[in-house]
Design a protein around this motif. Structure first.
Motif, PDB file in Angstrom:
ATOM      1  N   ARG A 182      51.872  -8.155  59.880  1.00  0.00           N
ATOM      2  CA  ARG A 182      52.974  -7.950  58.920  1.00  0.00           C
ATOM      3  C   ARG A 182      54.275  -8.515  59.460  1.00  0.00           C
ATOM      4  O   ARG A 182      54.995  -9.235  58.761  1.00  0.00           O
ATOM      5  CB  ARG A 182      53.151  -6.457  58.617  1.00  0.00           C
ATOM      6  CG  ARG A 182      52.191  -5.904  57.609  1.00  0.00           C
ATOM      7  CD  ARG A 182      52.605  -4.518  57.139  1.00  0.00           C
ATOM      8  NE  ARG A 182      52.923  -3.593  58.217  1.00  0.00           N
ATOM      9  CZ  ARG A 182      52.047  -2.814  58.846  1.00  0.00           C
ATOM     10  NH1 ARG A 182      50.783  -2.849  58.503  1.00  0.00           N
ATOM     11  NH2 ARG A 182      52.443  -2.006  59.811  1.00  0.00           N
ATOM     12  N   ASP A 183      54.578  -8.197  60.709  1.00  0.00           N
ATOM     13  CA  ASP A 183      55.814  -8.685  61.323  1.00  0.00           C
ATOM     14  C   ASP A 183      55.833 -10.204  61.412  1.00  0.00           C
ATOM     15  O   ASP A 183      56.842 -10.847  61.126  1.00  0.00           O
ATOM     16  CB  ASP A 183      56.005  -8.080  62.718  1.00  0.00           C
ATOM     17  CG  ASP A 183      56.257  -6.587  62.685  1.00  0.00           C
ATOM     18  OD1 ASP A 183      56.579  -6.052  61.603  1.00  0.00           O
ATOM     19  OD2 ASP A 183      56.136  -5.951  63.753  1.00  0.00           O
ATOM     20  N   ASN A 208      56.392 -11.801  57.957  1.00  0.00           N
ATOM     21  CA  ASN A 208      57.805 -11.703  57.584  1.00  0.00           C
ATOM     22  C   ASN A 208      58.641 -12.715  58.360  1.00  0.00           C
ATOM     23  O   ASN A 208      59.537 -13.348  57.796  1.00  0.00           O
ATOM     24  CB  ASN A 208      58.334 -10.292  57.824  1.00  0.00           C
ATOM     25  CG  ASN A 208      57.789  -9.294  56.828  1.00  0.00           C
ATOM     26  OD1 ASN A 208      57.379  -9.656  55.733  1.00  0.00           O
ATOM     27  ND2 ASN A 208      57.765  -8.033  57.208  1.00  0.00           N
ATOM     28  N   GLN A 209      58.350 -12.864  59.628  1.00  0.00           N
ATOM     29  CA  GLN A 209      59.083 -13.810  60.466  1.00  0.00           C
ATOM     30  C   GLN A 209      58.866 -15.241  59.966  1.00  0.00           C
ATOM     31  O   GLN A 209      59.811 -16.022  59.897  1.00  0.00           O
ATOM     32  CB  GLN A 209      58.621 -13.680  61.916  1.00  0.00           C
ATOM     33  CG  GLN A 209      59.362 -14.564  62.881  1.00  0.00           C
ATOM     34  CD  GLN A 209      58.845 -14.410  64.306  1.00  0.00           C
ATOM     35  OE1 GLN A 209      57.814 -13.794  64.555  1.00  0.00           O
ATOM     36  NE2 GLN A 209      59.550 -14.995  65.245  1.00  0.00           N
ATOM     37  N   LYS A 266      58.130 -16.175  56.915  1.00  0.00           N
ATOM     38  CA  LYS A 266      58.845 -16.322  55.647  1.00  0.00           C
ATOM     39  C   LYS A 266      60.327 -16.569  55.893  1.00  0.00           C
ATOM     40  O   LYS A 266      60.944 -17.411  55.241  1.00  0.00           O
ATOM     41  CB  LYS A 266      58.671 -15.068  54.781  1.00  0.00           C
ATOM     42  CG  LYS A 266      57.312 -14.936  54.159  1.00  0.00           C
ATOM     43  CD  LYS A 266      57.207 -13.659  53.355  1.00  0.00           C
ATOM     44  CE  LYS A 266      55.794 -13.436  52.864  1.00  0.00           C
ATOM     45  NZ  LYS A 266      55.658 -12.155  52.158  1.00  0.00           N
ATOM     46  N   GLU A 267      60.897 -15.824  56.836  1.00  0.00           N
ATOM     47  CA  GLU A 267      62.314 -16.008  57.169  1.00  0.00           C
ATOM     48  C   GLU A 267      62.569 -17.399  57.744  1.00  0.00           C
ATOM     49  O   GLU A 267      63.575 -18.028  57.419  1.00  0.00           O
ATOM     50  CB  GLU A 267      62.773 -14.928  58.146  1.00  0.00           C
ATOM     51  CG  GLU A 267      62.861 -13.553  57.542  1.00  0.00           C
ATOM     52  CD  GLU A 267      63.112 -12.459  58.566  1.00  0.00           C
ATOM     53  OE1 GLU A 267      63.257 -12.775  59.767  1.00  0.00           O
ATOM     54  OE2 GLU A 267      63.160 -11.293  58.166  1.00  0.00           O
TER      55      GLU A 267
END
Length: 97
Positions: A50-51, A54-55, A57-58
């Motif tokens: 998950r982390d 998200n990273q 995507k950022e």
């Protein structure tokens, strides 16, 4: 133990969009794999995925923002009004030289 397991996942370049079962072949033979129980491994792996997603995507959003800003700077240098926003293909055909 958790940090060492996360380091293992990072070192083996575990995909953010994969499952533990698919990634086992990469990590199962490392001694750090056995530091956690199976439940702990699954929980840590899920959190890592998950982390990492998200990273990623950022990072993609930041890269896109940078490209847009560079294009705006290019338009500004070429003297094209930013009010009449044009696409890159239009710009390149007009200002190829």
């Amino acid at each position: 133990r958790i940090k060492q397991f996360k380091d293992l996942l990072i070192e083996k370049d575990v995909s953010a969009y994969s499952t533990l079962e698919k990634e086992l072949q990469k990590i199962v033979f490392d001694p750090r794999f056995l530091l956690l129980t199976s439940k702990e491994r699954k929980a840590v792996f899920d959190k890592y995925v998950r982390d990492r997603a998200n990273q990623e995507k950022e990072e993609k959003a930041a890269a896109l923002k940078k490209k847009k800003e560079e294009f705006r700077q290019l338009l500004k240098e070429a003297g094209v009004s930013l009010k009449n926003m044009i696409s890159f293909s239009e710009f390149s055909s007009r200002h190829a030289k």
